[in-house]
Design an enzyme around this catalytic site. Structure first.
Site, PDB file in Angstrom:
ATOM      1  N   THR A 191      10.632   0.880   1.259  1.00 53.01           N
ATOM      2  CA  THR A 191      11.570  -0.341   1.735  1.00 53.01           C
ATOM      3  C   THR A 191      12.510  -0.101   0.759  1.00 53.01           C
ATOM      4  OG1 THR A 191       9.892  -1.458   0.533  1.00 53.01           O
ATOM      5  CG2 THR A 191       9.937  -1.752   2.826  1.00 53.01           C
ATOM      6  N   CYS A 247       2.983   2.354  -1.392  1.00 52.06           N
ATOM      7  CA  CYS A 247       3.602   2.991  -2.560  1.00 52.06           C
ATOM      8  C   CYS A 247       5.064   2.869  -2.411  1.00 52.06           C
ATOM      9  CB  CYS A 247       3.060   4.273  -2.633  1.00 52.06           C
ATOM     10  SG  CYS A 247       3.516   5.152  -4.019  1.00 52.06           S
ATOM     11  N   TRP A 248       5.720   2.621  -3.396  1.00 49.37           N
ATOM     12  CA  TRP A 248       6.969   2.692  -3.496  1.00 49.37           C
ATOM     13  C   TRP A 248       7.732   3.741  -4.177  1.00 49.37           C
ATOM     14  CZ3 TRP A 248      10.909  -0.904  -6.849  1.00 49.37           C
ATOM     15  CH2 TRP A 248      11.882  -1.262  -6.090  1.00 49.37           C
ATOM     16  N   GLU A 249       6.760   4.945  -4.616  1.00 46.31           N
ATOM     17  CA  GLU A 249       7.169   5.996  -5.281  1.00 46.31           C
ATOM     18  C   GLU A 249       7.971   5.543  -6.542  1.00 46.31           C
ATOM     19  OE1 GLU A 249       9.168   8.987  -2.829  1.00 46.31           O
ATOM     20  OE2 GLU A 249       6.919   9.530  -2.124  1.00 46.31           O
TER      21      GLU A 249
END
Ligand SMILES: Cc1cc2nc3c(=O)[nH]c(=O)nc-3n(C[C@H](O)[C@H](O)[C@H](O)COP(=O)(O)OP(=O)(O)OC[C@H]3O[C@@H](n4cnc5c(N)ncnc54)[C@H](O)[C@@H]3O)c2cc1C
Ligand code: SF4
Ligand code: SF4
Lengths: 159, 622
Positions: free
Chosen positions: B215, A42-44
């Site tokens: 990332t 999850c990249w938020e």
């Protein structure tokens, strides 16, 4: 979790499943409600949060570096063309922000290029793209070329 | 289980991956190909896919020729300086001369661009950047692509490009599968525009555990553009030129607006300015031509991004960390404070979440910075990607083979991260490259170059078997053990990803070794990657979601192999701060002022490496 879904709010509509770029919002077969199946991917990015009609999704910052007790809530409204944020600190301080997301009625101003006059053979053979050169400079100037700018490409070790 | 096959035939333009580059391609293709069949295959949902899913707060590439601000050649010069001399200046000039028309259209479609209150122009963040309220940047450009494509296949992950079986080295489409239904998709197409984006998560990330998804480049940037093109035998360039980002610690929140607009600056753990003390040593490594602080000070010539990283890395290694961003001064101005926050909420929300969670208020305390793990991409301050033809009126003959942005495979085009040698294109430049390749692809079709493509059922069935193999493998072996993921017959995609990241980190110059590598380490890395390839044959996927992760891993693995090959080939340290060749710590212009070009032979898996000349744009008579 990073995203998680409140059991009492989710009605299983699937909007979040449809939008998540990481393919990690899925409907739980037993509960018939959505959940994040792979929090480590999850990249938020909040795409699912913004898309949920029930405000059922929230983000709890990544466990490995975010202490509990914070919240970042969002309300995105295509009709009004705005996005509203409210940031709540662990110690209770709050900040809120409001920004535009579009200046036009949603989706109304993107053209279908089948409906515009097609290109001439001369345009096809040249270097111009759709709406150029007008859309580059909005004056009578043409497209920049090496010749127009007095340039050459020279092979070389030093420049 | 039988997987349904869905064939889409007679396509003219197939857009594989619709981020900023792919959306630009689908949009522009309609203008030049009024009646052509334009199809998009996208592994996520085009409305929020790719690196711009959460929005952007700036458009980082805009000339402003309309306002008399810059000419294309100014941008070429800037990119050349930033990348230590090695870029494709023909492609860059071409992108830069068209990029403004993309931005002006975005504004017309409804993207809110901030205006300069004094001048009659857009609000500048820096010389090349303009500020936007870009939360909906991606849905807005997606709208343009959706309106102009004949059909959008969302949730279809492209796994392989298809090659024509009549004419050698010609493209014929692509195959993939639907990550939700599991259907097998065949796209037979005269041209393919690859816009499948760059690569995160190839090197071990700084974040661990639950936070592994945090990332800098999106975790869904699976290196698919590279994996697809390398596997098909396209030539690649500058793949060693990975990028390391100096960003706010843990959240990787952007710093551009902070440095340029808010005028914040960095200091070490002792509160001192530290960058300048590293310049003399660094100047010995790279030469005065590439680092001349006095000249930079006088003429505002920028110091290359990698060199500024070098100063930060060295200062931390010298024991004077952490590095802080001094925000406390700027944030006293409520307007600037608001810009600082909205910058995060517009493109890296996690950083706002993190500051809220840790009670960091940049008005009262200076937040920490860090350098990220390396990423492989081609549109930021780095230029990895495919070796492409340039435009006819700009490129020297050896850089021109018929069609703009066409790769070394006929009919295969690219945009954004997929195209090599074109750093600093960013979102707007990637979209522009998509437009350029769409026009060229239409011309290729009009010239009859895509006629009579043939793909046999045999080939399609071979690929189908290959694609679903991880699921079959899982079914056969899962019951050999009681439960759990530990199995002597297979590894799952997550286990494979961990292995890839660990070996790339340790052998190819990742963050935990301070970006250091050498020939010996690289050759061990290559051996381990080869062995890993054998294990990838035994990858297991329990469902379609895991099958997606399996193919993302294969694309990452292929990208990683190519990066390692290139890093081995270039025997110098061209970009200190991105990575170091410990056995060749100096920049070596005599031997390496060149572009590196590789090709992997699809039949043997062998790489051939070559040097290609750099052409610099100069004023007539110079
Ligand atoms: C945190 C951050 C901040 C940035 N800030 C700025 C900024 O301020 N200004 C700016 O101009 N630029 C900025 N950028 C850079 C910009 O986002 C990129 O340069 C640009 O998006 C690259 O475009 P692309 O089309 O190559 O890749 P992407 O936009 O990433 O698109 C790739 C697409 O391919 C799809 N795809 C991938 N694999 C497959 C597959 N196997 N099959 C099918 N589809 C696939 C993906 O889902 C995606 O839609 C930023 C990027 C990040 C991550
Ligand atoms: S925040 Fe983004 S990545 Fe995470 S679950 Fe939601 S949509 Fe997916
Ligand atoms: S969008 Fe909201 S309500 Fe709908 S399934 Fe997802 S969490 Fe539940």
């Amino acid at each position: 979790m990073p995203t998680f879904v409140y059991m009492t709010r989710c009605d299983g509509c699937g909007h979040c499943v449809d939008i998540c770029p990481s393919d990690i919002m899925h409907i739980d077969k037993t509960n018939r409600r959505a959940y994040n199946i792979e929090p480590t991917h999850c990249w938020e990015c909040f795409s699912c949060v913004k898309a949920c009609p029930q405000n059922a999704i929230d983000v709890r910052g990544y466990a490995d570096f975010s202490p509990l007790g914070h919240s970042v809530r969002v309300d995105r409204d295509e009709d009004k063309g705005t996005i509203a944020w409210s940031v709540k600190y662990r110690d209770g301080r709050e900040k809120s922000f409001l920004s535009p997301i579009t200046t036009k009625p949603w989706g109304s101003c993107t053209p279908n290029l089948k409906e515009v006059v097609g290109p001439t053979q001369e345009q096809r053979d040249g270097e111009l793209l759709f709406n150029e050169p007008k859309y580059i400079r909005f004056d009578d100037g043409g497209l920049h070329t090496l010749a127009s700018n007095g340039l050459t490409l020279k092979q070389g070790v030093y420049y | 289980m039988a997987y349904k096959t869905i064939v889409e035939d007679n396509i003219d333009v197939l857009v594989a991956g619709a981020g900023l580059g792919g959306t630009g391609a689908a949009f522009e293709a309609r203008y030049w190909g009024q009646d052509k069949k334009i199809i998009i295959a996208e592994k996520a949902n085009i409305d929020r896919s790719g690196a711009v899913a959460q929005g952007l707060y700036a458009i980082n590439c805009y000339m402003g020729t309309r306002f008399g601000e810059n000419n294309p050649e100014d941008h070429v010069q800037y990119a050349r300086i930033d990348l230590m001399g090695i870029v494709r200046e023909d492609l860059l000039f071409d992108m830069a001369r068209h990029v403004d028309s993309a931005v002006h259209q975005f504004e017309e479609w409804g993207l809110p661009i901030m205006k300069d209150p004094v001048k009659d122009s857009y609000l500048r963040e820096g010389r090349w950047q303009i500020m936007i309220h870009g939360e909906s940047y991606k849905p807005i450009v997606a709208e343009a692509a959706k309106k102009n494509a004949d059909k959008v296949y969302n949730r279809v992950c492209i796994t392989h490009l298809l090659m024509d079986e009549v004419k050698e080295n010609r493209i014929a489409g692509a195959v993939g599968f639907n990550v939700r239904t599991g259907d097998f998709h065949v796209f037979k197409s005269k041209t393919v525009i690859c816009g499948a984006g760059g690569a995160s998560n190839i090197f071990k990330p700084r974040s661990t555990g639950e936070g592994m998804g945090r990332t800098w480049y999106a975790p869904w940037s699976s290196g698919s553009a590279y994996g697809l093109m390398i596997e098909a035998g396209a030539k690649m360039t500058q793949m060693e030129n990975r990028i390391v980002l100096a960003r706010f610690k843990d959240g990787f929140g952007p710093v551009g607006a902070y440095f340029l607009h808010l005028k914040t600056y960095t200091q070490n753990g002792l509160g001192e300015e530290f960058e300048s003390k590293w310049w003399p040593q660094l100047q010995e490594m790279v030469g005065k031509e590439y680092l001349d602080p006095e000249l930079s000070h006088k003429t505002h010539r920028p110091i290359p991004t990698c060199l500024r990283n070098h100063a930060m890395i060295s200062e931390v290694n010298a024991g004077r960390g952490p590095i802080h961003m001094v925000t406390m001064e700027a944030f006293q101005d409520p307007h600037l404070e608001e810009v600082g926050w909205e910058n995060f909420l517009g493109m890296t929300i996690s950083q706002a979440v993190l500051w809220a969670a840790t009670d960091v208020d940049p008005k009262h305390e200076n937040p920490e910075l860090t350098t990220s793990e390396p990423y492989v991409m081609g549109s930021h301050a780095t230029g990895s990607g495919a070796w492409c033809s340039g435009p006819e009126d700009v490129s020297p003959p050896e850089y021109f083979w018929g069609y703009n942005r066409m790769m070394t495979i006929e009919g295969l085009f690219g945009a954004g991260d997929a195209v090599g040698g074109t750093p600093h294109a960013f979102s707007s430049g990637s979209f522009t490259e998509g437009r350029l390749s769409a026009k060229a692809a239409c011309r290729y079709i009009d010239d009859g170059k895509g006629e009579g493509i043939v793909v046999s059922d045999k080939r399609i069935n071979e690929l189908k078997e290959k694609i679903y193999k991880p699921m079959e493998h899982y079914k056969i072996y899962r019951n050999e053990v009681v439960a759990g993921d530990v199995n002597p017959n297979y590894i799952n995609p997550r286990q494979g990803l961990d292995r890839l990241q660990k070996l790339m980190d340790e052998y190819c110059g990742g963050a935990t070794v301070s970006y250091m590598t050498n020939e010996k380490l690289l050759s061990i890395g290559l051996k381990k990657l080869k062995v890993m390839e054998e294990d990838l044959e035994k990858l297991a996927a329990s469902d379609f979601h895991e099958l997606l992760r399996a193919w993302e891993l294969m694309h990452r693995h292929r990208t990683a192999e190519c990066v390692t090959q290139h890093t081995m080939f270039r025997k110098e340290t061209r970009w200190p701060g991105y990575y170091y060749r410990g056995d060749a710590m100096k920049l070596d212009d005599e031997n390496w002022h060149v572009l590196t070009v590789s090709r992997r032979d699809p039949d043997t898996g062998e790489y051939t490496m070559e040097k290609a000349p750099v052409y610099h744009l100069v004023k007539d008579g110079e």
